[in-house]
Design a protein around this motif. Structure first.
Motif, mmCIF file in Angstrom:
data_model
loop_
_atom_site.group_PDB
_atom_site.id
_atom_site.type_symbol
_atom_site.label_atom_id
_atom_site.label_comp_id
_atom_site.label_asym_id
_atom_site.label_seq_id
_atom_site.Cartn_x
_atom_site.Cartn_y
_atom_site.Cartn_z
ATOM 1 N N TYR A 142 0.739 -1.310 0.173
ATOM 2 C CA TYR A 142 -0.108 0.036 0.058
ATOM 3 C C TYR A 142 0.981 1.117 0.179
ATOM 4 O O TYR A 142 0.583 2.233 -0.713
ATOM 5 N N ALA A 149 -3.013 3.569 -3.697
ATOM 6 C CA ALA A 149 -3.605 3.727 -2.370
ATOM 7 C C ALA A 149 -4.884 4.703 -2.379
ATOM 8 O O ALA A 149 -5.758 4.556 -1.863
ATOM 9 N N THR A 170 -0.361 -4.457 3.699
ATOM 10 C CA THR A 170 0.230 -2.952 3.646
ATOM 11 C C THR A 170 1.518 -3.016 3.211
ATOM 12 O O THR A 170 2.260 -2.024 2.708
#
Length: 318
Positions: A142, A149, A170
């Motif tokens: 991410y 994102a 992430t």
């Protein structure tokens, strides 16, 4: 309604150069240091996860971006060879494919990445028809892909609208802030969050323990699954904390073990295993992946991982 793919993976794909293990501190001053091994392998959290899921028998498609260069052609060919559909892996004519150097030392590693196309990857690289044709959508890395994102909440919302479940790993935040502008909105559209222990504590803003971080994050996501190093793994659904140990292997390196864990957890979940069984299966997948250099060479098949789910404890994914 029938779907063409079990899994759509969105995110980073790049070659990794894995060197190690380092036996002394990294030296500058034009010193040359030798390592026992070096490998050019499939890299990128999303790409390694996609390969692991395909190895476990899932029908996998990949969406992301690489450059029009040898590194991009390498990663496209490697994903295809692993059984991943790369028709949605876009080629950027202006930016280079990302490159990562991984330096290993024991069960730890340092990671250096040149982001290349990661800064340009966005929701426009994810075809709407793929979101509609997949049972599950997984996004990775991410914090390395700011445009993606920003678009991720809408992508995950669209996937859910078509009946898919969603997950997010992430990975690390190089800035150390753990507060991407759209993170809360992305988590609101995420069914399963898959950080490691350090990432979980960063995301939760809680350094007390992975268990405490998982409990806090479970107030924002239906299921939080945390890879917890030598302690195995744990998950929290907002009510119950479940833990699982891993299996004993002789690790070569742990590069990509967490991504193989992710593949195992999603594969088991899509086969309707409850969280405690999926957690154990995923821990086995992560441990078995450490038996060779790089993230994909030792990823297990479904049957191989299943055989090891009753093995003794020992190794770990991170």
């Amino acid at each position: 309604m029938p779907t063409a793919y079990d899994l759509l993976v969105i995110g980073d794909a790049n070659p990794d150069v894995v060197l190690g293990p380092l036996t002394e501190p990294l030296a500058f001053g034009q010193r040359e240091q030798l390592t026992e091994s070096g490998s050019l392998v499939v890299g990128g959290s999303a790409a390694i996860m996609a390969c692991g899921a395909a190895r476990l028998g899932l029908r996998v498609a990949f969406a992301g971006r690489v450059g029009d260069d040898d590194a991009g052609r390498y990663i496209r060919d490697a994903l295809t060879a692993h059984g991943v559909d790369t028709r949605a892996l876009a080629t950027d004519p202006d930016r280079a494919t990302p490159l990562t150097v991984v330096l290993t030392r024991g069960d730890d590693r340092a990671i250096l990445t040149s982001p290349g196309t990661l800064t340009a990857t966005s929701g426009r690289d994810v075809p709407a028809e793929l979101l509609a044709a997949s049972r599950h959508v997984h996004a990775a890395s991410y914090f390395l892909q700011p445009k993606l994102a920003d678009d991720l909440p809408d992508l995950l919302r669209a996937a859910r609208a078509h009946g898919a479940t969603t997950s997010l790993d992430t990975q690390d935040d190089p800035s150390g802030r753990w507060d991407g502008a759209a993170l809360d909105a992305a988590l609101a559209q995420t069914d399963i969050l898959l950080p490691n222990a350090q990432e979980a504590m960063g995301l939760a803003g809680c350094g007390e323990s992975p268990e405490a971080a998982a409990a806090l994050l479970a107030a924002r996501v239906p299921l939080v699954v945390v890879k917890n190093g030598p302690q195995g793994a744990l998950c929290h659904d907002g009510r119950t904390l479940i833990s699982a140990e891993s299996i004993a292997v002789t690790p070569v390196d742990a590069v990509g073990a967490g991504d193989s864990f992710d593949a195992g957890f999603i594969a088991a979940t899509l086969r309707h295993q409850p969280p405690h069984e999926a957690l154990r299966f995923a821990a086995v997948c992560g441990a078995l992946s450490t038996r060779a250099h790089g993230g994909t060479a030792a990823q297990p098949t479904w049957d191989e991982a299943l055989v090891h789910t009753t093995s003794p404890t020992g190794a770990h994914a991170s």
